[in-house]
Design a protein around this motif. Structure first.
Motif, PDB file in Angstrom:
ATOM      1  N   ALA A 121       0.868  -1.180   0.000  1.00  4.64           N
ATOM      2  CA  ALA A 121       0.000   0.000   0.000  1.00  4.64           C
ATOM      3  C   ALA A 121       0.904   1.228   0.000  1.00  4.64           C
ATOM      4  O   ALA A 121       2.109   1.133   0.286  1.00  4.64           O
ATOM      5  CB  ALA A 121      -0.915   0.003   1.218  1.00  4.64           C
ATOM      6  N   THR A 122       0.340   2.383  -0.301  1.00  2.77           N
ATOM      7  CA  THR A 122       1.139   3.618  -0.318  1.00  2.77           C
ATOM      8  C   THR A 122       1.816   3.851   1.024  1.00  2.77           C
ATOM      9  O   THR A 122       2.967   4.295   1.100  1.00  2.77           O
ATOM     10  CB  THR A 122       0.238   4.820  -0.662  1.00  2.77           C
ATOM     11  OG1 THR A 122      -0.344   4.603  -1.941  1.00  2.77           O
ATOM     12  CG2 THR A 122       1.032   6.114  -0.690  1.00  2.77           C
ATOM     13  N   SER A 123       1.123   3.509   2.125  1.00  4.52           N
ATOM     14  CA  SER A 123       1.688   3.729   3.464  1.00  4.52           C
ATOM     15  C   SER A 123       2.927   2.878   3.710  1.00  4.52           C
ATOM     16  O   SER A 123       3.782   3.242   4.533  1.00  4.52           O
ATOM     17  CB  SER A 123       0.630   3.447   4.538  1.00  4.52           C
ATOM     18  OG  SER A 123       0.019   2.190   4.316  1.00  4.52           O
ATOM     19  N   ASP A 124       3.070   1.747   3.014  1.00  6.36           N
ATOM     20  CA  ASP A 124       4.283   0.931   3.161  1.00  6.36           C
ATOM     21  C   ASP A 124       5.491   1.663   2.568  1.00  6.36           C
ATOM     22  O   ASP A 124       6.582   1.657   3.154  1.00  6.36           O
ATOM     23  CB  ASP A 124       4.109  -0.421   2.484  1.00  6.36           C
ATOM     24  CG  ASP A 124       3.035  -1.266   3.144  1.00  6.36           C
ATOM     25  OD1 ASP A 124       3.073  -1.399   4.373  1.00  6.36           O
ATOM     26  OD2 ASP A 124       2.163  -1.781   2.423  1.00  6.36           O
ATOM     27  N   PHE A 125       5.296   2.301   1.408  1.00  2.00           N
ATOM     28  CA  PHE A 125       6.390   3.078   0.820  1.00  2.00           C
ATOM     29  C   PHE A 125       6.759   4.257   1.731  1.00  2.00           C
ATOM     30  O   PHE A 125       7.935   4.584   1.892  1.00  2.00           O
ATOM     31  CB  PHE A 125       5.986   3.597  -0.559  1.00  2.00           C
ATOM     32  CG  PHE A 125       5.796   2.524  -1.589  1.00  2.00           C
ATOM     33  CD1 PHE A 125       6.857   1.717  -1.978  1.00  2.00           C
ATOM     34  CD2 PHE A 125       4.560   2.310  -2.172  1.00  2.00           C
ATOM     35  CE1 PHE A 125       6.696   0.725  -2.929  1.00  2.00           C
ATOM     36  CE2 PHE A 125       4.384   1.321  -3.131  1.00  2.00           C
ATOM     37  CZ  PHE A 125       5.446   0.521  -3.504  1.00  2.00           C
ATOM     38  N   MET A 126       5.758   4.877   2.326  1.00  4.77           N
ATOM     39  CA  MET A 126       6.028   5.993   3.248  1.00  4.77           C
ATOM     40  C   MET A 126       6.857   5.513   4.434  1.00  4.77           C
ATOM     41  O   MET A 126       7.805   6.186   4.856  1.00  4.77           O
ATOM     42  CB  MET A 126       4.709   6.579   3.752  1.00  4.77           C
ATOM     43  CG  MET A 126       3.871   7.259   2.707  1.00  4.77           C
ATOM     44  SD  MET A 126       2.366   7.906   3.458  1.00  4.77           S
ATOM     45  CE  MET A 126       1.474   8.385   1.980  1.00  4.77           C
ATOM     46  N   ALA A 127       6.489   4.345   4.986  1.00  2.69           N
ATOM     47  CA  ALA A 127       7.203   3.823   6.150  1.00  2.69           C
ATOM     48  C   ALA A 127       8.659   3.522   5.814  1.00  2.69           C
ATOM     49  O   ALA A 127       9.571   3.836   6.592  1.00  2.69           O
ATOM     50  CB  ALA A 127       6.504   2.566   6.668  1.00  2.69           C
ATOM     51  N   ILE A 128       8.897   2.920   4.640  1.00  7.36           N
ATOM     52  CA  ILE A 128      10.277   2.616   4.233  1.00  7.36           C
ATOM     53  C   ILE A 128      11.047   3.900   4.003  1.00  7.36           C
ATOM     54  O   ILE A 128      12.212   4.030   4.425  1.00  7.36           O
ATOM     55  CB  ILE A 128      10.266   1.748   2.956  1.00  7.36           C
ATOM     56  CG1 ILE A 128       9.677   0.369   3.263  1.00  7.36           C
ATOM     57  CG2 ILE A 128      11.683   1.599   2.397  1.00  7.36           C
ATOM     58  CD1 ILE A 128       9.425  -0.487   2.033  1.00  7.36           C
ATOM     59  N   ARG A 129      10.417   4.879   3.361  1.00  6.95           N
ATOM     60  CA  ARG A 129      11.105   6.145   3.096  1.00  6.95           C
ATOM     61  C   ARG A 129      11.474   6.853   4.400  1.00  6.95           C
ATOM     62  O   ARG A 129      12.571   7.380   4.549  1.00  6.95           O
ATOM     63  CB  ARG A 129      10.208   7.031   2.244  1.00  6.95           C
ATOM     64  CG  ARG A 129      10.906   8.300   1.761  1.00  6.95           C
ATOM     65  CD  ARG A 129      10.018   9.043   0.787  1.00  6.95           C
ATOM     66  NE  ARG A 129      10.705  10.192   0.226  1.00  6.95           N
ATOM     67  CZ  ARG A 129      10.196  10.978  -0.700  1.00  6.95           C
ATOM     68  NH1 ARG A 129       8.997  10.729  -1.182  1.00  6.95           N
ATOM     69  NH2 ARG A 129      10.862  12.002  -1.169  1.00  6.95           N
ATOM     70  N   LYS A 130      10.559   6.853   5.366  1.00 12.24           N
ATOM     71  CA  LYS A 130      10.836   7.481   6.659  1.00 12.24           C
ATOM     72  C   LYS A 130      11.953   6.745   7.389  1.00 12.24           C
ATOM     73  O   LYS A 130      12.816   7.366   8.008  1.00 12.24           O
ATOM     74  CB  LYS A 130       9.566   7.484   7.509  1.00 12.24           C
ATOM     75  CG  LYS A 130       8.537   8.514   7.064  1.00 12.24           C
ATOM     76  CD  LYS A 130       7.257   8.390   7.860  1.00 12.24           C
ATOM     77  CE  LYS A 130       7.489   8.711   9.331  1.00 12.24           C
ATOM     78  NZ  LYS A 130       6.219   8.624  10.102  1.00 12.24           N
ATOM     79  N   ALA A 131      11.933   5.402   7.317  1.00 14.73           N
ATOM     80  CA  ALA A 131      12.964   4.622   7.998  1.00 14.73           C
ATOM     81  C   ALA A 131      14.342   4.924   7.425  1.00 14.73           C
ATOM     82  O   ALA A 131      15.320   5.065   8.168  1.00 14.73           O
ATOM     83  CB  ALA A 131      12.657   3.129   7.883  1.00 14.73           C
ATOM     84  N   LEU A 132      14.439   5.031   6.098  1.00 14.97           N
ATOM     85  CA  LEU A 132      15.715   5.354   5.472  1.00 14.97           C
ATOM     86  C   LEU A 132      16.173   6.752   5.859  1.00 14.97           C
ATOM     87  O   LEU A 132      17.341   6.984   6.182  1.00 14.97           O
ATOM     88  CB  LEU A 132      15.601   5.252   3.949  1.00 14.97           C
ATOM     89  CG  LEU A 132      15.486   3.848   3.362  1.00 14.97           C
ATOM     90  CD1 LEU A 132      15.227   3.929   1.873  1.00 14.97           C
ATOM     91  CD2 LEU A 132      16.740   3.043   3.646  1.00 14.97           C
ATOM     92  N   ARG A 133      15.247   7.696   5.822  1.00 16.98           N
ATOM     93  CA  ARG A 133      15.600   9.079   6.126  1.00 16.98           C
ATOM     94  C   ARG A 133      16.012   9.239   7.590  1.00 16.98           C
ATOM     95  O   ARG A 133      16.991   9.914   7.911  1.00 16.98           O
ATOM     96  CB  ARG A 133      14.409   9.980   5.819  1.00 16.98           C
ATOM     97  CG  ARG A 133      14.651  11.462   6.068  1.00 16.98           C
ATOM     98  CD  ARG A 133      13.385  12.258   5.782  1.00 16.98           C
ATOM     99  NE  ARG A 133      12.302  11.826   6.655  1.00 16.98           N
ATOM    100  CZ  ARG A 133      11.025  12.090   6.436  1.00 16.98           C
ATOM    101  NH1 ARG A 133      10.658  12.720   5.346  1.00 16.98           N
ATOM    102  NH2 ARG A 133      10.103  11.678   7.289  1.00 16.98           N
TER     103      ARG A 133
END
Length: 267
Positions: A121-133
């Protein structure tokens, strides 16, 4: 190798653990306990990270596990060619440095691995992006594992679980930066661009639907000699394929729009 490799464990659209790939593989080989919810498998993401700290490729895979007491252990016979799947993956959303390569259940270059992947889901991409950042993967070591939230502790955000840094301090760091207003404007412009692209694709879909309706009418009149039924069906299938492609582009752009909106709100 111009990129770094990491594995994140996700649960309910949040990152609950992060490993460097070599540490993750060692955990699996040694039968060490992993962090995540109990069950038959964990939802994991193999991520190739560029020097810009943005994802370049993601493989969303299911890691089969077994419980040994309170420990969650990967099944010893598990294997998946993560780098090969990433290298041959299809297009994904923009995670900050252009479109990523994405392997998931709906698009996988190796058919027999398809059922071992999962759909995001879109929220999964958000979670990965936040984790990387928030974990500063390029600048600092990624934690070998992120401790779970205990029942008697105060709730922690995904940012705190991955990086150990409070959202307040991250926000202060962002707003201390002199270029923050320029960044916010750039993100707003990016959101506007995605919206325009979505509108154009939606208009093209409507045009394709009109063509399909016209082709349907031509098919019904095929016996009159204007078009053979076979030609009409071929044209109809061609336009249906184009319509499906436009729909996939809309879904990717919607994911990018949501990611850009999140950055615009939190920057």
């Amino acid at each position: 190798m111009s990129f770094q490799e990491a594995v994140f464990i996700l649960h309910e659209h949040e990152v609950v653990a992060g490993y460097r790939l070599k540490d993750f593989e060692q955990q699996v080989r040694q039968g060490a306990s992993l962090i995540g919810p109990s069950g038959d498998y964990l939802c994991a993401a193999y991520v190739q990270v560029g020097n810009h700290q943005c994802a370049e490729a993601i493989v969303l895979f299911q890691l089969p596990v077994q419980c040994s007491g309170a420990d969650i252990i990967a099944r010893p016979d598990w294997y998946m060619p993560l780098q090969r799947l990433a290298d041959n993956a299809g297009p994904g959303p923009n995670m900050g440095a252009g479109r990523i390569r994405l392997a998931c259940q709906s698009q996988c270059s190796v058919s027999w691995h398809r059922q071992s992947l999962w759909e995001p889901a879109t929220s999964d991409f958000m979670a990965i992006r936040k984790a990387l950042r928030d974990s500063s993967l390029v600048q600092q070591p990624l934690p070998a594992a992120v401790a779970p939230v205990s029942a008697d502790s105060s709730p922690l955000s995904a940012v705190q679980r991955v990086s150990g840094v409070s959202p307040g301090s991250l926000l202060a760091q962002k707003h201390d930066a002199p270029e923050v207003e320029a960044l916010k404007q750039m993100l707003r412009n990016e959101v506007d661009t995605y919206r325009k692209q979505l509108q154009q694709l939606q208009q093209e879909i409507e045009r394709q639907r009109s063509l399909n309706e016209a082709l349907q009418r031509q098919t019904e009149q095929a016996e009159s000699g204007a078009l053979t039924a076979r030609q009409a069906e071929e044209l109809k299938q061609r336009h249906a394929h184009q319509l499906s492609g436009y729909q996939q582009q809309i879904e990717l752009l919607q994911a990018e729009l949501e990611l850009a909106r999140l950055d615009a709100e939190t920057s």
